[in-house]
Design an enzyme around this catalytic site. Structure first.
Site, PDB file in Angstrom:
ATOM      1  CG  HIS A  96       2.537 -26.907   8.980  1.00 36.23           C
ATOM      2  ND1 HIS A  96       2.498 -26.399   7.582  1.00 36.23           N
ATOM      3  CD2 HIS A  96       2.492 -25.754   9.515  1.00 36.23           C
ATOM      4  CE1 HIS A  96       2.811 -25.462   7.366  1.00 36.23           C
ATOM      5  NE2 HIS A  96       3.182 -24.889   8.984  1.00 36.23           N
ATOM      6  CG  HIS A 106       6.774 -24.161   5.610  1.00 35.67           C
ATOM      7  ND1 HIS A 106       5.885 -23.412   6.413  1.00 35.67           N
ATOM      8  CD2 HIS A 106       7.779 -24.718   6.516  1.00 35.67           C
ATOM      9  CE1 HIS A 106       6.081 -23.512   7.732  1.00 35.67           C
ATOM     10  NE2 HIS A 106       7.273 -24.173   7.861  1.00 35.67           N
ATOM     11  CD  GLU A 164       6.359 -23.602  16.667  1.00 32.49           C
ATOM     12  OE1 GLU A 164       7.036 -22.785  15.972  1.00 32.49           O
ATOM     13  OE2 GLU A 164       5.094 -23.803  16.376  1.00 32.49           O
ATOM     14  NE  ARG A 206      -3.818  -2.154   2.203  1.00 31.00           N
ATOM     15  CZ  ARG A 206      -4.936  -2.305   1.401  1.00 31.00           C
ATOM     16  NH1 ARG A 206      -5.301  -1.095   0.648  1.00 31.00           N
ATOM     17  NH2 ARG A 206      -5.823  -3.095   1.542  1.00 31.00           N
TER      18      ARG A 206
END
Length: 483
Positions: free
Chosen positions: A241, A179, A217, A47
């Protein structure tokens, strides 16, 4: 790649966090590895009213912070920055900003006959409007379009988005990124299985007791609190995932390793996933989450999820797939473990988790084997031995990070590691009971393994990764005491 068609990449959300951390470093790595077409350009879109030079400075700072981990090659960067442009003013159906003019400008560097690849590194809420804008401004014909996950935020939203995308694009033009499918070790799951008779023969309920996909994590969410609080672990990790990795483990042998056959095998087994039973799901939130700036004091967002998934086909009938992920946990790992059944007969009271094949998906990947062996000595005493194969140590190994691999596949038109709408529709059907009747979110201490209820979900032998970490800590203590 030198013979690939001249390509103009358009990166929507070019100044955002995802582009900075993942996508821009991937483009640079492709250039540094010589994996770009001979003629190419990258147009960032946003933007703001940003000059080409200012955007190049932004890219340089992103690479210094999140790039390949060493000082940028001066020669590579000098060529790379000359191919970077910025088109400001936003982009939608009614107003394309300066994007059309800048794409036209790049033709002076790339040529007239170019392949357009649009990368949407923007929140899912922006996917539909940008897609419609591509059609409205004649940027969709023969283009390839990359969508980040999650592709939809609910079953209804997925259907709306899927219809909007296919109103503008053919399915072969669509690349939905996950991914985790681009990780070296994820791809090695089907290579190890289908290229090695020992493992191929054992890959079924007759030999496998459970499959555990464990992605703890140790990081929190402070750098993307607003996004995460509207998403949570279920939408951010479970239905994207972890379900895709489960499909990679569970799929039937494909006819070949062609993109079409690999995709079809993965999507077919997702159709066999049984809808989640909320009583077999544990949700958690780490203590202190609500103290993060931008998080509401009464937030019930899940930062942890553990689930027991069942696959209703002959190969996996009765084998639990245990899925777990969370923030602020004891370690950071991305492990797939196939826990083998104990052989019956000769030996009694074998060590739990004595026979395990595991894959570490982080980094360049690693395959590990855990087996029961005789401890050397005069007596017949059993112990557990481990052997690992770091994939990066294979002769001639040149591993690619997931985003680098996947963008490279987009340029080649290889869709084998991308998701399809039939599989995603099935995923939402699997998740629907959980979304309709979410269990109460349970607190858990930071740096732990999550709520205690998740331990019970895994049964008496528990989570393999948790057991492995405890054994490693005990061995360290024993080594220290002996010294």
């Amino acid at each position: 790649m030198a013979t690939a068609k001249p390509t103009v990449f358009v990166l929507f959300g070019a100044t955002g966090d995802l582009a900075k951390r993942m996508v821009l470093p991937a483009f640079y790595s492709l250039a540094a590895e010589g994996l770009m077409p001979e003629k190419w350009a990258l147009v960032g879109n946003g933007r703001g009213d940003v000059s080409h030079m200012d955007f190049r400075d932004h890219v340089k700072k992103s690479l210094d912070e999140f790039g390949p981990g060493k000082k940028l090659d001066k020669k590579v960067w000098a060529d790379f920055e000359q191919r970077i442009f910025f088109a400001g003013g936003g982009f939608d159906r009614s107003d394309p900003g300066s994007l059309l003019d800048v794409i036209e400008q790049t033709r002076e560097h790339v040529g007239d006959d170019v392949q357009l690849i649009h990368y949407l590194a923007v929140p899912p809420v922006a996917f539909t409007e940008i897609t419609k804008g591509l059609g409205e401004h004649d940027l969709a014909k023969d283009a390839r379009v990359v969508y980040e996950k999650p592709f939809g935020t609910s079953p209804e939203n997925f259907q709306e988005l899927d219809e909007a995308v296919h109103a503008v694009l053919d399915e072969q033009q669509v690349f939905r990124i996950d991914h985790f499918l681009g990780k070296e070790a994820t791809q090695d799951l089907h290579v190890l299985r289908f290229a090695n008779g020992l493992f191929h023969a054992a890959w079924s309920k007759q030999h496998i007791e459970s499959v555990q996909i464990d992605v703890p994590e140790d990081l929190d969410v402070a750098d993307r609190a607003d996004f995460y609080d509207h998403t949570g672990a279920v939408l951010d990790m479970l239905v994207t995932h972890l379900f895709q990795v489960a499909a990679e483990v569970a799929m039937e042998p494909p006819e070949s390793v062609s993109p079409e056959h690999l995709q079809a095998a993965r999507e077919k087994v997702i159709g066999c996933f049984r809808p989640l039973d909320p009583s077999e799901v544990v949700l958690g939130q780490f203590e202190g989450y609500r103290d993060i700036e931008g998080i509401a004091d009464d937030s019930t967002t899940d930062t942890f999820v553990a689930a027991r998934l069942w696959i209703d086909n002959d190969r996996w009938d009765g084998v639990p797939f245990l899925l777990r992920t969370g923030k602020r946990m004891a370690v950071s790992k991305q492990t797939v473990s196939l826990v083998l059944r104990e052989p019956t007969g000769t030996f009694k009271h074998l060590p739990s988790h004595g026979n395990v094949i595991s894959f570490e998906l982080k980094g360049d990947g690693e395959i590990a084997l855990r087996m029961v062996a005789k401890r050397p000595g005069a007596e017949l005493k059993l112990d557990v031995a481990e052997a690992s194969i770091p994939l990066a140590m294979l002769d001639g190994a040149d591993p690619l990070p997931p985003y680098v691999r996947l963008i490279h596949d987009v340029v080649l038109g290889d869709r084998s590691l991308f998701t399809r709408p039939d599989g995603l529709a099935a995923v939402w059907d699997v998740a629907q009971p959980l979304l309709d009747a979410r269990p109460e979110v349970q607190p858990y201490p930071p740096d732990s393994w999550g709520p205690k209820a998740a331990d019970e979900l895994a049964g008496p032998d528990g989570w393999f990764l948790q057991r492995q970490q405890a054994d490693a800590q005990q061995n360290d203590k024993n080594d220290t005491s002996r010294k």
